[in-house]
Write a protein that holds these residues in place. Structure first.
Motif, PDB file in Angstrom:
ATOM      1  N   ASP A 124       0.866  -1.175   0.000  1.00 42.00           N
ATOM      2  CA  ASP A 124       0.000   0.000   0.000  1.00 42.00           C
ATOM      3  C   ASP A 124       0.901   1.223   0.000  1.00 42.00           C
ATOM      4  OD1 ASP A 124      -2.263  -1.558   0.141  1.00 42.00           O
ATOM      5  OD2 ASP A 124      -2.491  -1.381   2.316  1.00 42.00           O
ATOM      6  N   SER A 144       1.155  -2.442  -7.904  1.00 38.90           N
ATOM      7  CA  SER A 144       0.485  -1.808  -9.034  1.00 38.90           C
ATOM      8  C   SER A 144       1.255  -2.103 -10.317  1.00 38.90           C
ATOM      9  CB  SER A 144       0.405  -0.294  -8.823  1.00 38.90           C
ATOM     10  OG  SER A 144      -0.001   0.346 -10.020  1.00 38.90           O
ATOM     11  N   SER A 145       0.513  -2.401 -11.360  1.00 37.31           N
ATOM     12  CA  SER A 145       1.139  -2.713 -12.643  1.00 37.31           C
ATOM     13  C   SER A 145       1.829  -1.503 -13.256  1.00 37.31           C
ATOM     14  CB  SER A 145       0.094  -3.259 -13.629  1.00 37.31           C
ATOM     15  OG  SER A 145      -0.950  -2.317 -13.813  1.00 37.31           O
ATOM     16  N   HIS A 180      -4.205  -2.983 -10.516  1.00 35.88           N
ATOM     17  CA  HIS A 180      -4.153  -1.657 -11.129  1.00 35.88           C
ATOM     18  C   HIS A 180      -3.492  -0.637 -10.205  1.00 35.88           C
ATOM     19  CE1 HIS A 180      -6.635  -3.081 -14.346  1.00 35.88           C
ATOM     20  NE2 HIS A 180      -7.661  -3.318 -13.560  1.00 35.88           N
ATOM     21  N   GLY A 181      -3.672  -0.807  -8.927  1.00 39.67           N
ATOM     22  CA  GLY A 181      -3.226   0.198  -7.965  1.00 39.67           C
ATOM     23  C   GLY A 181      -4.366   1.135  -7.612  1.00 39.67           C
ATOM     24  N   THR A 208      -1.617   6.217  -7.280  1.00 42.17           N
ATOM     25  CA  THR A 208      -0.852   6.294  -8.523  1.00 42.17           C
ATOM     26  C   THR A 208      -0.896   7.710  -9.105  1.00 42.17           C
ATOM     27  OG1 THR A 208      -2.781   5.457  -9.753  1.00 42.17           O
ATOM     28  CG2 THR A 208      -1.111   3.854  -9.078  1.00 42.17           C
ATOM     29  N   PRO A 218      -5.781   1.226 -17.940  1.00 39.89           N
ATOM     30  CA  PRO A 218      -5.223   0.388 -16.871  1.00 39.89           C
ATOM     31  C   PRO A 218      -5.237  -1.094 -17.221  1.00 39.89           C
ATOM     32  CG  PRO A 218      -6.740   2.026 -15.972  1.00 39.89           C
ATOM     33  CD  PRO A 218      -6.896   2.059 -17.461  1.00 39.89           C
ATOM     34  N   LEU A 224      -2.106  -3.772 -17.101  1.00 38.91           N
ATOM     35  CA  LEU A 224      -2.129  -5.026 -16.344  1.00 38.91           C
ATOM     36  C   LEU A 224      -1.847  -6.210 -17.257  1.00 38.91           C
ATOM     37  CD1 LEU A 224      -2.593  -6.567 -13.738  1.00 38.91           C
ATOM     38  CD2 LEU A 224      -5.064  -6.484 -14.195  1.00 38.91           C
TER      39      LEU A 224
END
Length: 335
Positions: free
Chosen positions: A42, A70-71, A100-101, A106, A116, A120
């Motif tokens: 996180d 996240s990607s 994705h986050g 982000t 997104p 991914l």
């Protein structure tokens, strides 16, 4: 070769866990009999990759998941290099999760993507190819690869999980990933529907292996019958905070409360949700009460198609008791 018997109950360390405590807490989870451990990434709390390294180095058997990176934060080649390093050092014990986050996080880094889902997809495929030893040379919508190969590919397949919510993400997971980490606050109904959608996507893609599902569950459990009411009261504001932060979503739509939640949020924030949410929401979106309540709810998730239930101790004052109470149940849920 027979697979070792392990519990279908897991633990998620809180994102506020001090890094210097990760090793000791990971060792305690393994000693208590939990079957898997997840480390959050996180932003801007804990580094999931570094945290997983600390947990793996402090344990001997328990699988450690990263839930989730996240990607868009790391280039897929860098992520593959990091995953490969841990997967080779601790064979068969790493479960990387990619999503994705959180958009707000982000956006703080200027990493918002127009697509997104493309990010991914390209991350999943790029990481998979690089881990397997392939040289990647591609121009994607998100990532560019110029004759990239990692020096230390991984001999055995590393299970790549996703952390997604919507139907497009579930379809992508069924086609490309090895499993799904379901967000905390997921009702059983969402898990059941996700199981069906994952299986359908995997079948359509001609995949033989069924994608796994690990469900994060916000939990506050006590062994003291006189403490049940207090445990429920303590969980209420925490659930309200997450419901307000998330807002209407596919998770809550599975039980038809998005409109009701949106109305509460239109009139106030988490405090309004905490004051007005029906008592039954505690049982729909969390695992709360005594050991019998926990046992029944865990069983419902497993019957709905989950492979494991991962307890998130979201009430700090109840974390120790929750882990002790559910730790006594680990032997009842094995595979």
């Amino acid at each position: 070769m027979a697979h070792p018997v392990r519990s279908r109950l897991g633990v998620l360390l809180g994102s506020t866990t001090p890094p210097e405590q990760i090793g000791a807490q990971a060792h305690a989870a393994e000693s208590a009999g939990y079957g898997e451990l997840w480390i959050p990434e996180d932003y801007f709390f804990l580094g999931g990759v570094a945290g997983a390294a600390l947990a793996l180095g402090s344990t001997a058997r328990i699988p450690v998941g990263i839930g989730v990176v996240s990607s868009v934060v790391r280039h897929p080649a860098l992520l593959a290099m990091e995953i490969g390093t841990l997967a080779r050092a601790y064979p068969g014990r790493l479960i990387p999760g990619i999503g994705h986050g959180v958009p707000g996080w982000t956006a703080q880094m200027g990493l918002t993507q127009r697509s997104p889902m493309s990010a991914l997809r390209e991350t999943l495929t790029g990481v998979r190819e690089l881990l397997s030893g392939k040289t990647v040379d591609e121009d994607g919508r998100f990532a560019t690869f110029r004759q990239i190969a990692i020096t230390h590919p991984v001999p055995d397949r590393v299970p790549l999980y996703t952390g997604v919510l919507g139907d497009k993400g579930l379809e992508l997971t069924g086609r490309l990933a090895d499993g799904l980490l379901v967000s905390a606050l997921a009702p059983v109904e969402y898990v059941r529907a996700a199981r069906e959608k994952l299986d359908a996507a995997a079948k359509a893609a001609g995949r033989e292996q069924r994608p796994g599902i690990s469900v994060l569950a916000a939990a506050n459990i006590t062994r003291d019958p006189d403490r049940i009411a207090a445990a429920r009261a303590a969980l209420r504001p925490v659930l309200a905070f997450y419901l307000a932060a998330t807002g209407p979503t596919a998770l809550f739509g599975a039980v038809g409360v998005n409109e009701q939640l949106a109305d509460m949020l239109a009139r106030g924030g988490a405090e309004t949700v905490a004051a007005e949410m029906p008592e039954e929401w505690l049982d729909v979106f969390g695992i709360v009460g005594d050991q019998d309540s926990a046992r029944a709810r865990i069983g419902e998730y497993l019957d709905a198609g989950a492979d494991s239930v991962v307890l998130a101790t979201v009430v700090p004052d109840g974390a120790e008791e929750t882990l002790a109470a559910t730790g006594e149940l680990t032997a009842e849920f094995t595979h």
